[in-house]
Design a protein around this motif. Structure first.
Motif, short mmCIF file in Angstrom:
data_model
loop_
_atom_site.label_atom_id
_atom_site.label_comp_id
_atom_site.label_asym_id
_atom_site.label_seq_id
_atom_site.Cartn_x
_atom_site.Cartn_y
_atom_site.Cartn_z
N THR A 70 2.11 0.32 4.96
CA THR A 70 1.76 -1.01 4.48
C THR A 70 3.03 -1.62 3.94
OG1 THR A 70 -0.52 -0.42 3.94
CG2 THR A 70 0.38 -2.36 2.84
N PRO A 71 3.67 -2.51 4.70
CA PRO A 71 4.91 -3.13 4.20
C PRO A 71 4.66 -3.81 2.85
CG PRO A 71 4.56 -3.66 6.50
CD PRO A 71 3.31 -2.99 6.02
N GLY A 72 5.54 -3.54 1.89
CA GLY A 72 5.40 -4.14 0.57
C GLY A 72 4.51 -3.36 -0.38
N LEU A 73 3.94 -2.23 0.05
CA LEU A 73 3.08 -1.43 -0.83
C LEU A 73 3.95 -0.63 -1.78
CD1 LEU A 73 0.23 -0.46 -1.60
CD2 LEU A 73 0.47 1.33 0.13
N ALA A 74 3.89 -0.96 -3.05
CA ALA A 74 4.70 -0.29 -4.06
C ALA A 74 4.35 1.19 -4.14
CB ALA A 74 4.49 -0.95 -5.42
N GLY A 75 5.39 2.03 -4.14
CA GLY A 75 5.20 3.47 -4.31
C GLY A 75 4.77 4.23 -3.07
N GLU A 76 4.64 3.56 -1.93
CA GLU A 76 4.15 4.25 -0.73
C GLU A 76 5.07 5.39 -0.32
OE1 GLU A 76 2.08 3.36 3.54
OE2 GLU A 76 3.55 1.91 2.85
N GLN A 77 6.38 5.22 -0.48
CA GLN A 77 7.33 6.25 -0.07
C GLN A 77 7.15 7.55 -0.85
OE1 GLN A 77 8.05 3.27 -1.30
NE2 GLN A 77 9.28 3.54 -3.14
N ALA A 78 6.52 7.50 -2.03
CA ALA A 78 6.31 8.69 -2.83
C ALA A 78 5.03 9.44 -2.45
CB ALA A 78 6.25 8.31 -4.31
N LEU A 79 4.20 8.85 -1.58
CA LEU A 79 2.94 9.48 -1.20
C LEU A 79 3.16 10.55 -0.12
CD1 LEU A 79 0.72 6.28 -0.97
CD2 LEU A 79 0.72 7.99 -2.80
N ALA A 80 2.32 11.56 -0.15
CA ALA A 80 2.34 12.59 0.89
C ALA A 80 1.73 11.99 2.16
CB ALA A 80 1.55 13.81 0.44
#
Length: 132
Positions: free
Chosen positions: A4-14
Motif C-alpha cells: 500500500t503506497p504511503g502506508l506508514a510502517g509497512e516496511q516493518a511488517l512481516a
C-alpha cells in the motif's frame, strides 16, 4: 509483492502480517485523466493487481480504454455512465477482459475498483498508457 503506497510502517511488517489501512490518511494522487484522482489501497506492481478508490469530478470522461483483465467497480456515491448503461450509488459492475468503452460521470462519483491488470488507453495522447 503487494504493498500500500504511503502506508506508514509497512516496511516493518512481516510478509504474512495483515495490512490495516487508514484510508483517510492516504493521499489522493492524480491519474492520467484530469478530473479523476485515486487512493491506492493495495498494489502489486509486478502482476498489475490494483485496488483503489477513484474520485471523479462532475463532467469527467475517461477516454476510450480497454480492460486488459476483469475489472470490478462498486459505486459508493454518484454514478458512472457508458454506452452500455449506468452504475449508480450502491450498485456494482464488472467488465470482462477485452471490454472497451468511454466512461463518464456527469455528476461526479466515488468508486472502489479492483483490477487484475491496469486498463490501457486506446486513443489520443494517452494511447498505449495504463491507468495507474
Amino acid at each position: 509483492m503487494a504493498t500500500t503506497p504511503g502506508l506508514a510502517g509497512e516496511q516493518a511488517l512481516a510478509p504474512l502480517d495483515s495490512r490495516y489501512v487508514n484510508v483517510d490518511a492516504l493521499p489522493w494522487k492524480p491519474t492520467p485523466t484530469p478530473g479523476i484522482d485515486m487512493k491506492v489501497l493495495m498494489e502489486d506492481v509486478q502482476s498489475g493487481l490494483l485496488t483503489a478508490l477513484f474520485r471523479w469530478q462532475p463532467g469527467t470522461a475517461l477516454p476510450l480504454h480497454e480492460h486488459v483483465e476483469i475489472e470490478q467497480t462498486y459505486v459508493i456515491s454518484g454514478s458512472i455512465v457508458d454506452d452500455e448503461g449506468e452504475v449508480r450509488e450502491g450498485d456494482y459492475v464488472w467488465r470482462p477482459k477485452g471490454n472497451r468503452h468511454v466512461a463518464r460521470s456527469p455528476g461526479g462519483a466515488l468508486v472502489l475498483s479492483f483490477f487484475l491488470k491496469p486498463n490501457r488507453f486506446l486513443v489520443g495522447e494517452l494511447a498505449g498508457q495504463e491507468l495507474k
